[in-house]
Design a protein around this motif. Structure first.
Motif, PDB file in Angstrom:
ATOM      1  N   ALA A 149      -9.684 131.742  19.304  1.00 49.83           N
ATOM      2  CA  ALA A 149      -9.720 133.095  19.865  1.00 49.83           C
ATOM      3  C   ALA A 149     -10.989 133.832  19.445  1.00 49.83           C
ATOM      4  O   ALA A 149     -11.411 133.764  18.291  1.00 49.83           O
ATOM      5  CB  ALA A 149      -8.493 133.884  19.409  1.00 49.83           C
ATOM      6  N   LYS A 160     -10.787 140.118  23.698  1.00 53.37           N
ATOM      7  CA  LYS A 160     -10.207 139.371  24.813  1.00 53.37           C
ATOM      8  C   LYS A 160     -11.070 139.439  26.061  1.00 53.37           C
ATOM      9  O   LYS A 160     -11.111 138.504  26.851  1.00 53.37           O
ATOM     10  CB  LYS A 160      -8.807 139.912  25.123  1.00 53.37           C
ATOM     11  N   ARG A 193     -13.500 137.331  30.394  1.00 51.79           N
ATOM     12  CA  ARG A 193     -12.211 137.405  29.716  1.00 51.79           C
ATOM     13  C   ARG A 193     -11.834 136.023  29.199  1.00 51.79           C
ATOM     14  O   ARG A 193     -11.922 135.029  29.930  1.00 51.79           O
ATOM     15  CB  ARG A 193     -11.123 137.917  30.665  1.00 51.79           C
ATOM     16  N   GLN A 194     -11.428 135.962  27.946  1.00 42.88           N
ATOM     17  CA  GLN A 194     -10.929 134.711  27.388  1.00 42.88           C
ATOM     18  C   GLN A 194      -9.440 134.606  27.685  1.00 42.88           C
ATOM     19  O   GLN A 194      -8.677 135.538  27.436  1.00 42.88           O
ATOM     20  CB  GLN A 194     -11.176 134.645  25.880  1.00 42.88           C
ATOM     21  N   ARG A 199      -5.683 132.402  27.495  1.00 39.72           N
ATOM     22  CA  ARG A 199      -4.894 131.420  26.751  1.00 39.72           C
ATOM     23  C   ARG A 199      -4.392 130.377  27.735  1.00 39.72           C
ATOM     24  O   ARG A 199      -3.633 130.689  28.659  1.00 39.72           O
ATOM     25  CB  ARG A 199      -3.724 132.104  26.042  1.00 39.72           C
ATOM     26  N   TYR A 205      -8.031 127.552  24.946  1.00 41.56           N
ATOM     27  CA  TYR A 205      -8.484 128.748  25.647  1.00 41.56           C
ATOM     28  C   TYR A 205      -9.388 128.383  26.817  1.00 41.56           C
ATOM     29  O   TYR A 205      -9.972 127.300  26.872  1.00 41.56           O
ATOM     30  CB  TYR A 205      -9.255 129.673  24.696  1.00 41.56           C
TER      31      TYR A 205
END
Length: 257
Positions: free
Chosen positions: A89, A93, A122-123, A125, A135
């Protein structure tokens, strides 16, 4: 014995709590308003805690596991790597109006020459069973008044160790695009004052794409290799959404001719 008793007591309390809220829900239409008001306050507090628990549980239990470096590799692979952007992460975000030279973790940087940036990142999940990377990265481009947009990935020092002209460097990716566009991958190897470059176009007819860079066709000085990086170049990205679900690299010696 103490632990067993504590666990049994928690189960009893949990059953009673569920029974209480089930009964409260059934009676909500007829219960006294003062009681309903108090129950609503307690329910909102409980819901906040449950949402927090669910969020962390989904994040930790979703596939694949955070930090995963696992992916299929060709036979004879002597080095492999998944960049941080796809395995862990980021501190944020998402970003909007992304400026050129914005760093995404320790290994990735965005470059463009737009006067006004309408680029957002944007990252994500990854939770699909088919995904091996924890990710992904989603890029939304609206109006684009620049001439280039690229994502530069700095490969680690381990990629240079023992690098030979007989090596093939492979890049694999899972790419999703909203509408067709061209994406090129340019491998850069700096050796002394010189930099070798090899460009490959990503074949986007499949979600999973692969390109290989054959160093045999370069003038690489094996004794002076200093750094390796890859530019992902997006041609005509305006009004498009590009999602990179995974990007991985591996290296293996090519067969002798």
């Amino acid at each position: 014995m103490g632990k067993h008793s504590a666990g049994l007591l928690e189960k009893v309390l949990l059953r009673r709590t569920r029974a209480f809220w089930s009964r409260a829900a059934r009676q909500a239409a007829t219960v006294d308003l003062s009681v309903l008001r108090q129950q609503r306050t307690e329910a909102r507090i409980l819901r906040h805690k449950l949402d927090e628990l669910t969020y962390h549980a989904d994040n930790r239990l979703a596939l694949p596991r955070i930090g995963s470096t696992s992916f299929p590799k060709p036979a004879g692979t002597d080095w492999s790597w998944r960049p941080q952007l796809w395995r862990g992460a980021l501190p944020f975000k998402g970003l909007s109006a992304v400026e050129s030279k914005t760093r995404l973790g320790d290994e990735a940087t965005i470059f463009h020459d737009c006067q006004i940036s309408e680029l957002s990142l944007r990252q994500l999940r990854n939770t699909r069973e088919a995904d091996l990377a924890p990710y992904g990265l989603r890029m939304d481009v609206f109006r684009f008044d620049g001439s280039f947009l690229s994502l530069v990935l700095d490969l680690p020092q381990s990629a240079t160790d023992g690098l030979l002209k007989r090596h093939l460097v492979r890049m694999e990716a899972i790419v999703e695009v909203e509408k067709p566009l061209e994406i090129f991958a340019r491998l850069n190897v700096r050796h002394g004052p010189n930099t070798e470059q090899i460009v490959r176009e990503l074949p986007l007819y499949d979600d999973k794409v692969m390109v290989e860079f054959d160093l045999a066709y370069t003038k690489l000085n094996e004794k002076r290799v200093e750094a390796i990086w890859v530019d992902l170049i997006f041609e005509g990205p305006e009004m498009n959404q590009v999602t990179l679900r995974d990007v991985t690299f591996s290296r293996n010696p090519r067969a002798e001719l």
